[in-house]
Structure formats: structure tokens, C-alpha cells
Design an enzyme around this catalytic site. Structure first.
Site, PDB file in Angstrom:
ATOM      1  N   HIS A 151       0.768  -1.011   0.207  1.00 44.22           N
ATOM      2  CA  HIS A 151       0.227  -0.201   0.302  1.00 44.22           C
ATOM      3  C   HIS A 151       0.866   0.885   0.480  1.00 44.22           C
ATOM      4  O   HIS A 151       1.717   0.995   1.003  1.00 44.22           O
ATOM      5  CB  HIS A 151      -0.659   0.131   1.430  1.00 44.22           C
ATOM      6  CG  HIS A 151      -3.024   0.837   0.619  1.00 44.22           C
ATOM      7  ND1 HIS A 151      -3.232   0.418   0.166  1.00 44.22           N
ATOM      8  CD2 HIS A 151      -2.376   2.203   1.920  1.00 44.22           C
ATOM      9  CE1 HIS A 151      -4.323   1.695   0.491  1.00 44.22           C
ATOM     10  NE2 HIS A 151      -3.864   2.649   1.417  1.00 44.22           N
ATOM     11  N   LYS A 168     -10.183   6.580  -4.230  1.00 42.00           N
ATOM     12  CA  LYS A 168      -9.232   7.958  -3.485  1.00 42.00           C
ATOM     13  C   LYS A 168      -7.507   7.156  -4.446  1.00 42.00           C
ATOM     14  O   LYS A 168      -7.311   6.084  -3.502  1.00 42.00           O
ATOM     15  CB  LYS A 168      -9.313   7.275  -1.934  1.00 42.00           C
ATOM     16  CG  LYS A 168      -7.580   7.843  -0.806  1.00 42.00           C
ATOM     17  CD  LYS A 168      -8.507   8.142   0.167  1.00 42.00           C
ATOM     18  CE  LYS A 168      -7.569   8.160   1.708  1.00 42.00           C
ATOM     19  NZ  LYS A 168      -7.984   8.609   2.849  1.00 42.00           N
ATOM     20  N   LYS A 179      -3.688   7.635  -3.820  1.00 39.82           N
ATOM     21  CA  LYS A 179      -2.467   8.217  -3.100  1.00 39.82           C
ATOM     22  C   LYS A 179      -1.665   8.781  -4.260  1.00 39.82           C
ATOM     23  O   LYS A 179      -1.275   7.547  -4.801  1.00 39.82           O
ATOM     24  CB  LYS A 179      -1.980   6.974  -2.519  1.00 39.82           C
ATOM     25  CG  LYS A 179      -2.773   6.678  -1.092  1.00 39.82           C
ATOM     26  CD  LYS A 179      -2.765   7.417   0.025  1.00 39.82           C
ATOM     27  CE  LYS A 179      -3.619   6.678   1.274  1.00 39.82           C
ATOM     28  NZ  LYS A 179      -3.816   8.332   2.318  1.00 39.82           N
ATOM     29  N   GLU A 216      -6.990  15.839  -0.686  1.00 38.95           N
ATOM     30  CA  GLU A 216      -7.321  15.421   1.233  1.00 38.95           C
ATOM     31  C   GLU A 216      -5.955  15.932   1.211  1.00 38.95           C
ATOM     32  O   GLU A 216      -4.900  15.377   0.343  1.00 38.95           O
ATOM     33  CB  GLU A 216      -7.532  14.004   1.001  1.00 38.95           C
ATOM     34  CG  GLU A 216      -7.417  13.570   2.518  1.00 38.95           C
ATOM     35  CD  GLU A 216      -7.426  11.644   2.609  1.00 38.95           C
ATOM     36  OE1 GLU A 216      -8.526  11.046   2.478  1.00 38.95           O
ATOM     37  OE2 GLU A 216      -7.382  11.126   3.549  1.00 38.95           O
ATOM     38  N   ASP A 268      -7.288  16.360   6.239  1.00 39.57           N
ATOM     39  CA  ASP A 268      -7.202  14.678   7.671  1.00 39.57           C
ATOM     40  C   ASP A 268      -6.088  14.784   8.568  1.00 39.57           C
ATOM     41  O   ASP A 268      -6.735  14.882   9.817  1.00 39.57           O
ATOM     42  CB  ASP A 268      -6.477  14.219   6.242  1.00 39.57           C
ATOM     43  CG  ASP A 268      -6.354  12.170   6.822  1.00 39.57           C
ATOM     44  OD1 ASP A 268      -6.979  12.623   8.137  1.00 39.57           O
ATOM     45  OD2 ASP A 268      -6.218  11.443   6.264  1.00 39.57           O
TER      46      ASP A 268
HETATM   47  C1  MUC Z   1      -5.321   8.497   5.155  1.00 33.76           C
HETATM   48  O1  MUC Z   1      -4.658   9.390   5.128  1.00 33.76           O
HETATM   49  O2  MUC Z   1      -6.175   8.969   4.532  1.00 33.76           O
HETATM   50  C2  MUC Z   1      -6.651   5.739   4.570  1.00 33.76           C
HETATM   51  C3  MUC Z   1      -6.833   5.084   3.370  1.00 33.76           C
HETATM   52  C4  MUC Z   1      -5.942   5.161   3.496  1.00 33.76           C
HETATM   53  O3  MUC Z   1      -5.787   4.591   2.239  1.00 33.76           O
HETATM   54  O4  MUC Z   1      -4.959   5.833   3.921  1.00 33.76           O
HETATM   55  C5  MUC Z   1      -5.407   6.090   5.030  1.00 33.76           C
HETATM   56  C6  MUC Z   1      -4.751   7.430   5.607  1.00 33.76           C
HETATM   57 MG    MG Z   2      -5.579  10.913   4.349  1.00 32.00          MG
END
Ligand code: MUC
Ligand code: MG
Length: 389
Positions: A23, A168, A170, A225, A250
Site C-alpha cells: 500500500h 481514493k 494516493k 485530501e 485529514d
Molecule cells: C489517510 O491518510 O487517509 C486511509 C485510507 C488509506 O488508504 O490510507 C489512510 C490514511
Molecule cells: Mg488521508
């Protein structure tokens, strides 16, 4: 002889479970998740469960699994020994006087107290928090394999299975142009079938964020985010004012006072409420009220907790009057092993709220035994029966 209820035993332990794939976040790549689980045994025989889980050791937050456990064992357990567990608010106030910060540890303890209280009275924790508004919560999935084609295949699979229809992505690790190309390719592949959001995990500076958010708006992203460090509130307010995409806070939100500051300074359109970052379920509930009063939209966040933390978060989020951006309560699905006796149910793009008293879940003791970090040496704090409040 006092009839006051007591905590007889506090047990905390770390469980390490591999993730189903790496991840990849801006600040770390996870291949396992370490969950701190707490068990409180009360003198009426009722047991309460809680969880505190963070991401990537100390790379995400200020508490590590090891420090959470140490805080519980060395500083909170002795206070629990002197408190009446049938009064969670009073217990948490006593802990708050003696222990500053340490929101994750406090969240695990409050969860266990509420779980025990709910079980004692035959009520779900959501009922203790004011009552459910819904019985299911929309759940997104994070695309974070680090590879565009794998992410697209993963998204397609989730859509086919009707498990998730919001994703979502990253970003923040690679140069901006590469990140935007990665997001654009995924958005093009899923089209109108799914909502696409991004999480930068504080990796950009303000200049990059200004450019990045404009570029992401052009490719059809619905939410950005925490693009910059949460401590830079003035810059968050400037980004919110200029952005064509809703901006979500967040990492910036460590409970009600940050939420108040963020809401009153207009630093975000959306709050990601996390029970651990907030300092517990009651603090998370306070964050939600501040957001509601200020017209800030809500989202149910996760620290990628396992089944206990996810169930506890769901109990709280189900009490929110409106949760405009859904939740990301998929933590257990990212792990190769299940440690709940009965796994949480995900169906038709939603997490179904567990039915039952307390947080509504229990542990599979064999699975826990197999994955506990301290498989040989156990740490249980037992209090002498004679101890009086
Ligand atoms: C975050 O920063 O949001 C939440 C879902 C994910 O994949 O990582 C977390 C942390
Ligand atoms: Mg986050």
C-alpha cells in the site's frame, strides 16, 4: 462494601497482519499492519474491546504501535484500576488529567469502555452516542499499488463486484506531472462509473498544490485530501478559496480544537473524521458537531484499522446526520487475515453496520493467538481484588 464496578484486568497486545499488496503512500509503503488491541475485563464479567492503529510506525502520526501499548500499560491501566468503568466519560476525564495527547491510546480505551457499557445494557455503541441515522455506510477503496495499470484493474474488479464505486488515489510521491497523468488514466478508465478522489498526505508545498489542484480539477477529480502539511492553516485557507475541487482536512485534525480552528478560519470544505486522531469516539462526535455547525461536509476516515477499530468507527459514523462524502472503512479488506469471529459485511458498495451490543464484533481467539507479536511473553495488568476507589 462498595458496589462500584471495577476494571479487574487490562490486556493490550499488538497484532501484525500482512496487507494483500503493498500500500504505497507518499510517506511510506505498508506491507503489514500493526494493530494495538485492548481488552478490559470488568468486575461484572463484561469484557470491552478497543483498537488503536496507526500507519507506517511513526511515519504518519506521533504515536507508534509500541508507544500506544506502553502508554496504555504504564500510564492508563493504573488509572483504570481506580475508576468505575460504568462511567466512561468520568474515566476518560481522569485519564485526560494524567495523560496529555496520546489520542490513539485514549481512543482504544474509550472504545473498550463503551463496548463494555453497551454489552452491559444490551445496546449498540451507536445508541449510546445518540442513535443510528443509517444501518449502512458507503465505503470507498484506496488505489495505492503504485502502478497505474494494476490500479485500473483493481478498480474494475471492485466495480464489477459492486464493492466500491468511489476510489481514493494516493499521490504525492512522484513528480506532479506523473501523478496527474496516473490519476487522469484511472479517471479515463472508470469514467462515470466511479468518483475519483486523491490523497496527497501532506507531500506538496503550497505552490505545487495550487498547480496540482487546478490540473486535478481538469481531469475530473472530486475531492483533494490534505495536499499540504496540516500545520499550515493559512495556506489551507488560501487553497480552499482558490480551488475548484473540495478540499478535505485529514492529518490537520487532531480533535475538537483543531476542528474549531479549521472551521472558524475556513481552512477546509470537508473534514475526515477519524476516531483515533480525534482522541476517541466522543471527541470524533464533537468534531462532527463543529463541522455541522460551520457548514463543513463530513467524511468517515480510517487509519486502516482492523475489524474492531472499523466497527467502532462505523458505530460513530452511523450517528452523523449527513455524511456527504461517504467513508473509507475498508481497513479489514486490505489485510490477508481476519481476526474477527464474524467478519464485517460489505455489500452493494456499503459496509453493513453490525447488529449486536457494544461495537457489535468479537475476536477470533485462534487468529489473534496466531498473529500476536508477543506470542510467547504476555503482558496482562491484573489489579488486586482489595483495591478500593
Ligand atoms: C489517510 O491518510 O487517509 C486511509 C485510507 C488509506 O488508504 O490510507 C489512510 C490514511
Ligand atoms: Mg488521508
Amino acid at each position: 462494601m462498595s458496589q462500584v464496578l471495577k476494571v479487574e484486568k487490562v490486556e493490550s497486545f499488538i497484532v501484525d497482519i500482512p496487507t494483500i499488496r503493498p500500500h504505497v503512500l507518499a510517506m511510506t509503503t505498508m506491507s503489514t499492519q500493526a494493530m494495538v488491541i485492548i481488552r478490559l475485563l470488568c468486575s461484572d464479567g463484561v469484557e470491552g474491546l478497543g483498537e488503536a492503529t496507526t500507519i507506517g510506525g511513526l511515519s504518519y502520526g506521533q504515536e507508534s504501535p509500541e508507544s500506544i501499548k506502553l502508554t496504555i500499560d504504564s500510564y492508563i491501566a493504573p488509572i483504570l484500576a481506580l475508576c468505575d468503568p460504568s462511567r466512561p466519560a468520568a474515566v476518560m476525564a481522569a485519564i485526560g488529567k494524567a495523560v496529555t495527547g496520546n489520542h490513539f491510546a485514549k481512543c482504544a480505551v474509550e472504545t473498550a469502555l463503551l463496548d463494555a457499557m453497551g454489552k452491559r445494557h444490551g445496546l449498540a455503541v451507536s445508541e449510546l452516542l445518540g442513535g443510528r441515522v443509517c444501518d449502512r455506510l458507503a465505503v470507498l477503496w484506496t488505489l495505492a499499488s503504485g502502478d497505474t495499470q494494476s490500479d485500473i484493474e483493481e478498480a474494475d474488479k471492485m466495480l464489477e463486484q459492486r464493492r466500491h464505486r468511489a476510489f481514493k488515489i494516493k499521490i504525492g510521491k512522484r513528480p506532479l506531472a506523473e501523478d496527474v497523468a496516473h490519476v487522469a488514466a484511472i479517471k479515463l478508465a472508470v469514467g462515470d462509473r466511479a468518483s475519483i478522489r486523491v490523497d496527497v498526505n501532506q507531500a506538496w508545498d503550497e505552490v505545487t498544490a495550487k498547480r496540482g489542484m487546478a490540473m486535478l480539477a481538469d481531469v475530473g477529480v472530486d475531492l483533494v485530501e490534505q495536499p499540504i502539511p496540516g500545520t499550515n492553516r493559512a495556506a489551507m485557507a488560501r487553497l480552499k478559496a482558490m480551488s475548484g475541487i473540495p478540499l478535505m482536512a485529514d492529518e490537520a485534525l487532531h480533535g475538537p480544537s483543531d476542528a474549531f480552528d479549521f472551521a472558524s478560519s475556513g481552512c477546509a470544505d470537508v473534514f475526515s473524521v477519524k476516531i483515533a486522531q480525534s482522541g476517541g469516539l466522543s471527541a470524533g462526535k464533537a468534531v462532527s458537531h463543529i463541522a455541522e455547525a460551520a457548514g463543513v461536509a463530513l467524511y468517515g476516515g480510517t487509519m486502516l484499522e482492523g475489524g474492531i477499530g472499523t466497527a467502532a468507527s462505523a458505530q460513530l459514523f452511523s450517528t452523523f446526520a449527513k455524511i456527504s462524502f461517504g467513508t473509507e472503512l475498508f481497513g479489514p479488506l486490505l489485510l490477508t487475515e481476519e481476526i474477527l469471529a464474524k467478519p464485517l459485511t460489505y455489500s452493494d458498495f456499503n459496509l453493513i453496520l453490525p447488529i449486536g451490543a457494544g461495537i457489535g464484533v468479537s475476536l477470533d481467539e485462534d487468529a489473534v493467538a496466531a498473529f500476536r507479536r508477543d506470542r510467547t511473553v504476555r503482558s496482562i495488568v491484573t489489579f488486586p481484588k482489595a483495591l478500593e476507589v
